[in-house]
Every structure is written in structure tokens, then in C-alpha cells.
Design a protein around this motif. Structure first.
Motif, PDB file in Angstrom:
ATOM      1  N   PHE A  92     -40.421   1.680  47.150  1.00 54.98           N
ATOM      2  CA  PHE A  92     -40.494   0.985  48.433  1.00 54.98           C
ATOM      3  C   PHE A  92     -41.434  -0.216  48.402  1.00 54.98           C
ATOM      4  N   ILE A  93     -42.187  -0.400  47.326  1.00 59.65           N
ATOM      5  CA  ILE A  93     -43.087  -1.561  47.250  1.00 59.65           C
ATOM      6  C   ILE A  93     -42.295  -2.877  47.295  1.00 59.65           C
ATOM      7  N   PRO A  94     -41.229  -3.039  46.489  1.00 59.88           N
ATOM      8  CA  PRO A  94     -40.419  -4.275  46.632  1.00 59.88           C
ATOM      9  C   PRO A  94     -39.788  -4.404  48.018  1.00 59.88           C
ATOM     10  N   VAL A  95     -39.427  -3.265  48.643  1.00 58.34           N
ATOM     11  CA  VAL A  95     -38.873  -3.303  50.002  1.00 58.34           C
ATOM     12  C   VAL A  95     -39.909  -3.859  50.960  1.00 58.34           C
ATOM     13  N   MET A  96     -41.160  -3.401  50.818  1.00 58.87           N
ATOM     14  CA  MET A  96     -42.224  -3.883  51.697  1.00 58.87           C
ATOM     15  C   MET A  96     -42.435  -5.388  51.531  1.00 58.87           C
ATOM     16  N   TYR A  97     -42.434  -5.872  50.283  1.00 60.88           N
ATOM     17  CA  TYR A  97     -42.610  -7.308  50.063  1.00 60.88           C
ATOM     18  C   TYR A  97     -41.414  -8.109  50.586  1.00 60.88           C
ATOM     19  N   SER A  98     -40.250  -7.478  50.676  1.00 58.50           N
ATOM     20  CA  SER A  98     -39.090  -8.189  51.232  1.00 58.50           C
ATOM     21  C   SER A  98     -39.298  -8.530  52.699  1.00 58.50           C
ATOM     22  N   PHE A  99     -40.130  -7.727  53.391  1.00 60.60           N
ATOM     23  CA  PHE A  99     -40.401  -8.004  54.802  1.00 60.60           C
ATOM     24  C   PHE A  99     -41.089  -9.350  54.989  1.00 60.60           C
ATOM     25  N   VAL A 100     -41.865  -9.778  53.992  1.00 68.70           N
ATOM     26  CA  VAL A 100     -42.586 -11.052  54.079  1.00 68.70           C
ATOM     27  C   VAL A 100     -41.605 -12.194  54.315  1.00 68.70           C
ATOM     28  N   VAL A 101     -40.570 -12.261  53.494  1.00 64.82           N
ATOM     29  CA  VAL A 101     -39.575 -13.325  53.605  1.00 64.82           C
ATOM     30  C   VAL A 101     -38.654 -13.090  54.795  1.00 64.82           C
ATOM     31  N   SER A 102     -38.204 -11.843  54.940  1.00 63.74           N
ATOM     32  CA  SER A 102     -37.221 -11.520  55.973  1.00 63.74           C
ATOM     33  C   SER A 102     -37.737 -11.841  57.371  1.00 63.74           C
ATOM     34  N   PHE A 103     -38.897 -11.290  57.718  1.00 65.52           N
ATOM     35  CA  PHE A 103     -39.428 -11.475  59.065  1.00 65.52           C
ATOM     36  C   PHE A 103     -39.800 -12.925  59.341  1.00 65.52           C
ATOM     37  N   SER A 104     -40.465 -13.573  58.377  1.00 64.53           N
ATOM     38  CA  SER A 104     -40.932 -14.942  58.617  1.00 64.53           C
ATOM     39  C   SER A 104     -39.758 -15.913  58.734  1.00 64.53           C
ATOM     40  N   CYS A 105     -38.760 -15.775  57.866  1.00 69.75           N
ATOM     41  CA  CYS A 105     -37.601 -16.677  57.940  1.00 69.75           C
ATOM     42  C   CYS A 105     -36.803 -16.442  59.218  1.00 69.75           C
ATOM     43  N   GLN A 106     -36.700 -15.185  59.636  1.00 68.43           N
ATOM     44  CA  GLN A 106     -35.999 -14.900  60.899  1.00 68.43           C
ATOM     45  C   GLN A 106     -36.679 -15.600  62.065  1.00 68.43           C
ATOM     46  N   MET A 107     -38.019 -15.504  62.144  1.00 65.47           N
ATOM     47  CA  MET A 107     -38.756 -16.141  63.243  1.00 65.47           C
ATOM     48  C   MET A 107     -38.596 -17.662  63.190  1.00 65.47           C
ATOM     49  N   TYR A 108     -38.665 -18.196  61.983  1.00 62.22           N
ATOM     50  CA  TYR A 108     -38.547 -19.647  61.783  1.00 62.22           C
ATOM     51  C   TYR A 108     -37.168 -20.149  62.203  1.00 62.22           C
ATOM     52  N   LEU A 109     -36.111 -19.454  61.798  1.00 65.27           N
ATOM     53  CA  LEU A 109     -34.747 -19.887  62.119  1.00 65.27           C
ATOM     54  C   LEU A 109     -34.404 -19.629  63.586  1.00 65.27           C
ATOM     55  N   GLN A 110     -34.890 -18.515  64.135  1.00 69.42           N
ATOM     56  CA  GLN A 110     -34.632 -18.220  65.548  1.00 69.42           C
ATOM     57  C   GLN A 110     -35.218 -19.285  66.459  1.00 69.42           C
ATOM     58  N   ALA A 111     -36.385 -19.777  66.118  1.00 65.90           N
ATOM     59  CA  ALA A 111     -37.035 -20.796  66.953  1.00 65.90           C
ATOM     60  C   ALA A 111     -36.175 -22.041  67.096  1.00 65.90           C
ATOM     61  N   GLN A 112     -35.297 -22.282  66.091  1.00 64.94           N
ATOM     62  CA  GLN A 112     -34.407 -23.443  66.108  1.00 64.94           C
ATOM     63  C   GLN A 112     -32.984 -23.074  66.518  1.00 64.94           C
ATOM     64  N   SER A 113     -32.774 -21.785  66.880  1.00 61.40           N
ATOM     65  CA  SER A 113     -31.431 -21.269  67.205  1.00 61.40           C
ATOM     66  C   SER A 113     -30.469 -21.475  66.038  1.00 61.40           C
ATOM     67  N   LYS A 114     -30.967 -21.239  64.818  1.00 62.19           N
ATOM     68  CA  LYS A 114     -30.145 -21.377  63.613  1.00 62.19           C
ATOM     69  C   LYS A 114     -30.005 -20.035  62.889  1.00 62.19           C
ATOM     70  N   ASN A 115     -29.979 -18.950  63.652  1.00 61.65           N
ATOM     71  CA  ASN A 115     -30.007 -17.639  62.998  1.00 61.65           C
ATOM     72  C   ASN A 115     -28.631 -17.041  62.722  1.00 61.65           C
ATOM     73  N   MET A 116     -27.543 -17.787  62.904  1.00 59.11           N
ATOM     74  CA  MET A 116     -26.224 -17.257  62.534  1.00 59.11           C
ATOM     75  C   MET A 116     -26.139 -17.006  61.029  1.00 59.11           C
ATOM     76  N   ILE A 117     -26.845 -17.822  60.236  1.00 64.58           N
ATOM     77  CA  ILE A 117     -26.844 -17.632  58.786  1.00 64.58           C
ATOM     78  C   ILE A 117     -27.376 -16.252  58.434  1.00 64.58           C
ATOM     79  N   ILE A 118     -28.353 -15.752  59.218  1.00 62.78           N
ATOM     80  CA  ILE A 118     -28.921 -14.425  58.965  1.00 62.78           C
ATOM     81  C   ILE A 118     -27.861 -13.359  59.179  1.00 62.78           C
TER      82      ILE A 118
END
Length: 490
Positions: free
Chosen positions: A160-186
Motif C-alpha cells: 500500500f506504500i505506492p498506493v499512498m504515494y499515488s494520492f499525492v498526484v491524484s488528489f492534487s491534480c484533481q483539485m487543480y483541474l477542477q478549479a478550471q472545470s477541466k476534470n472530464m479527463i479524470i
């Protein structure tokens, strides 16, 4: 053209003129606001369903390997990964505040810098959590878990250690793209990842008999495939206005970001651990096996429904932060009302459905008649929880959008842990109401928390919040970069 002119003339001649104009204006306003809301909420809901589904699929395949492996997997997922998930998701929600307000203020180049700052903070936080996974077995033995299950959990925890590190990219990119309403790619990436996970899990665990190793390899890939896709999208031209490449500016003014991230993490962790404590309290009651099984089914259903609520949380955060960044306090208030009413309407529909089908609900998950009867008895509480979920997360999203995380930490701490849990213990153990008493007590805590957030939201001076947002943006603003100037004027 003549037809349009005639229609306009008739509209102007309509009585009463002012009321007709106001009604049309309100309808247009509602339609525009709903479109903006669903652009964020729709993909956010689907993405969260997909992420939740990854864990359900993994747990199902691990369950076919053996009961010890299933118990160990559930233990690591529930205790360790839920804690890490809550902390990192909460910390990333600080980025949601900053990116949303910066985008509304047209400080486009700042979104990329905020994203990089978030990566730095989240990587540090993730690394500090690694020892929990490395020493999972002795930690679980120390809290009284079975020796065999603890040993197996220690081996699974390392995966689960790699899973935990995946949250770093997943959560931050989601917040970044949502702020621009560009989250369909997700959403597209989530669909692809979930499909791959089902097939790969079957091949590795059923076809080639790799056991837990196969299930965890598939799980890691399911988490990282969307992340790689998001990184490629962000850095390869998908966000030309807001991504200008890596910058050393991300290393400046990190302390305010750390404080916002920590308060955000604490806010969300206090909420996510609330249900975990409900399970722990129920496990010490009489007839605990039936009650825990029934409660687990109810919380599983509640968890699926919560994915919808988290989608509206994201929408509320983005809409409020965008409008505060723009300086439009009235639009911010209107978006809050619109999202709360939409989410509450869905919650009322689901409440009615669960009350109608309460006697059949459990048989989707179990064939045990005692457990099914207990689920039917708990269904009114489940239905009320679903209704509360349709309101409370939206108000939490408003708090994130406005940057009130540090205030909500104290609200959550008081309502959940100083009121909800003690009342639950009193009703469940002292008054002998068992699992219903524990759940009622904790629902009282949630209800009080929701009421307090409603009062805070209602009494807020939103014009002042616009000023607060502007001060925050100006304090963390760095020099514009050449290609950002052309992006802003576009």
C-alpha cells in the motif's frame, strides 16, 4: 430576425413587465449556475465512484484468496489507508481553495505554482506516514489484533506504500483541474483504469494464481494509470493558461501553504474517522457479530452514496472559490443555495427509496436472515444519514472554497468528538440501545455540526470574504511569466 423582434416585443408588453423580466432572468441564472455546477460535480462523482470501486474490486478478489488475507486487507485499508487518505485528501483541499480563488481572479500562472507547492507538501506528509506501513504488523499486534492477521496485514501494508504515494498526484491534480472545470479527463482515465483493474485482477489472481501479490499489483496500477495520464495532460499542453513549467517559485512561501494544508487535513480526517469509531464502538456490544455485519452493510451503502455527496462538495468548493476570486459575493451566495438545494433533493429521493426497500436491502450483500433483519431495523437511521450526507459535505465544500478549514476543525472536533461520541456511548451502553443508540448519538453530532455550518454560512459577510480572498491571493502572488500575460488576455 423579424420573428425574434416580434417575440421580444410581446415579452416587453407582457404584464406585469418587471415580474416577467425577473422570472426570465432567474431562470437563465439557474440554468447557467447548474451547468457550471454539473461540469464539476458530474465528473467528480463518477471519479469517486471509480476510486471506491477499485477498493471494492480488490477486496472481492482478495476475499476469494482466503479469509485471513481478506481480514488483513480490510484492516490495512480501513485503519491505515483511510487515515492516510483522509490526511492527504484534506491537505490537498488547501490547493482547492488556492487554485479556485486564483482562477477566479485570473491569476492563471499561480495555479501551476500552487500545484507544485502542493506536491512538495504532500510528498513530505506521505513520507512521514511510511513508517506506519513498514511497522504495521507490530502496531496492529500492540492494539490487540490477532497475531496471524497482523502478520499478513504487515505484508499487505508494504504494497500500500505506492498506493499512498499515488494520492499525492491524484488528489492534487484533481483539485487543480477542477478549479478550471477541466476534470472530464479524470473521468475518462478513471473508466479506463477501472476496466483494466477488473481484467488484470482476474488474470493475476484467478488465471495465474499469484494470490495477494497479483491483486496488489493490479491495485497499484489501477491507482497510478490515471495519475500518469493526468500528469501527461497537465504538462503536455492540456492546461496552457495555467501550466508554464516547473518553477523555483514553488519553494517560496511554503509555510502558509503548510498551515492551510495541515488544517485542511485535520478537518477531513476528523470526519472520515468518525465512522471508523462507530465500527469500533459497535464491536464491543452484545451480539456484536450480527450488529457489526449489519452496520458494515449500512456503512457500505452509505459509503457509495457519500461519493455523490463528495462530488457536490467539490462543486461547492470550486464555485465558491471561483466567485470569491472574481470578487462576486452575490454569485457565491447564489451558487451555495443552488448546490445545497440540488444535493438535498437527491438526498430526499434516496431517503424515500431506502425506506421503501428497507426489508430487501440487505439481501444484496448477505443471505443471513438475522443480519438482514438487523439491516431493516437500522434502515431508518441509514436513510437519515443519507439525508444528512446530502447537506453536510456541501457546507464543508463551502468552507474549503472560502478557506475556513481552521474554523471547521474546531467545529468538527466539538460536535463529533465532544458531543456525538459521548452521546453514542451513553445511548448504546448505558441506555442499552446497542448499535442504534451509538448511531443515534453520532448522528446527533453530525446534525449539530451541520446546523453550526449553516449558521456560519448564513451569517458570513460575503463582501468581507471577497476582501479576505483578495488579500490571500495578493500575499502569495509571484511575478507573472511572459506566456501567462497572453493567456490572461485571451
Amino acid at each position: 430576425m423579424e420573428g425574434n423582434n416580434t417575440q421580444e416585443a410581446l415579452t416587453k408588453a407582457a404584464e406585469p413587465e418587471t415580474n416577467g423580466s425577473d422570472e426570465e432572468s432567474l431562470k437563465r441564472k439557474i440554468l447557467v449556475e447548474n451547468k457550471k455546477m454539473w461540469v464539476v460535480a458530474g465528473p467528480a462523482i463518477f471519479t469517486r465512484f471509480s476510486t471506491f470501486g477499485i477498493n471494492v474490486i480488490s477486496q472481492a478478489f482478495v476475499g476469494h484468496i482466503g479469509s485471513t488475507e481478506l481480514a488483513a486487507y480490510a484492516l490495512v485499508l480501513t485503519l491505515l489507508t483511510r487515515f492516510a487518505n483522509g490526511l492527504l485528501l484534506g491537505a490537498a483541499s488547501g490547493l482547492e481553495t488556492l487554485c479556485g480563488q486564483a482562477y477566479g481572479a485570473r491569476q492563471y500562472h499561480m495555479l501551476g505554482i500552487h500545484l507544485q507547492r502542493s506536491w512538495i507538501v504532500l510528498i513530505i506528509m506521505s513520507t512521514s506516514l511510511v513508517p506506519l506501513y513498514i511497522f504495521a504488523a507490530p502496531i496492529l499486534r500492540a492494539v490487540g489484533q490477532d497475531e496471524i492477521i497482523a502478520e499478513e496485514a504487515g505484508r499487505i501494508a508494504l504494497w500500500f506504500i505506492p498506493v499512498m504515494y499515488s494520492f499525492v498526484v491524484s488528489f492534487s491534480c484533481q483539485m487543480y483541474l477542477q478549479a478550471q472545470s477541466k476534470n472530464m479527463i479524470i473521468t475518462y482515465l478513471a473508466v479506463f483504469s477501472l476496466s483494466i483493474h477488473v481484467l488484470l485482477s482476474w488474470f493475476l489472481t484467478v488465471k495465474f494464481h499469484f494470490g495477494v501479490t497479483g491483486a496488489m499489483v493490479s491495485t497499484i496500477l489501477a491507482y497510478w494509470i490515471p495519475n500518469i495520464g493526468q500528469l501527461i495532460f497537465v504538462t503536455s499542453g492540456g492546461c496552457p493558461e495555467t501550466w508554464a513549467g516547473f518553477s523555483t517559485s514553488a519553494f517560496r512561501d511554503l509555510w502558509p501553504v503548510v498551515k492551510l494544508s495541515v488544517s485542511s487535513g485535520a478537518m477531513l480526517c476528523l470526519e472520515l474517522w468518525y465512522n471508523a469509531i462507530l465500527i469500533l464502538l459497535t464491536g464491543n456490544l452484545e451480539n456484536a457479530m450480527v450488529e457489526v455485519d449489519a452496520l458494515a452493510i449500512c456503512l457500505n451503502i452509505n459509503g457509495w452514496e457519500m461519493m455523490i455527496s463528495l462530488g457536490f462538495l467539490a462543486a461547492a468548493s470550486v464555485r465558491v472559490s471561483n466567485e470569491l476570486g472574481k470578487g462576486d459575493s452575490k454569485a457565491a451566495k447564489f451558487s451555495i443555495v443552488n448546490i445545497v438545494l440540488t444535493s438535498m433533493t437527491i438526498g430526499l429521493v434516496l431517503l424515500a427509496l431506502f425506506l421503501v426497500f428497507r426489508t430487501r436491502l440487505a439481501y444484496i450483500f448477505t443471505e443471513d436472515h438475522d443480519v438482514a433483519a438487523e439491516v431493516a431495523r437500522l434502515s431508518p437511521l441509514l436513510a437519515f444519514s443519507i439525508l444528512m450526507n446530502s447537506i453536510q459535505p456541501v457546507l464543508s465544500g463551502v468552507a474549503i472554497g472560502a478557506g475556513w478549514q481552521s474554523v471547521v476543525v474546531y467545529v468538527n472536533l466539538g460536535c463529533y468528538y465532544f458531543i456525538g461520541i459521548p452521546v453514542g456511548v451513553l445511548l448504546g451502553y448505558v441506555m442499552k440501545l446497542h448499535v442504534e443508540g451509538v448511531w443515534i448519538g453520532m448522528l446527533i453530532g453530525t446534525l449539530i455540526q451541520t446546523i453550526m455550518l449553516m449558521i456560519i454560512t448564513e451569517r458570513t459577510d460575503w463582501e468581507k470574504q471577497v476582501s479576505v480572498a483578495r488579500q490571500r491571493l495578493n500575499r502569495w502572488l509571484v511575478d507573472d511569466q511572459p506566456n501567462d500575460r497572453s493567456a490572461e488576455s485571451a
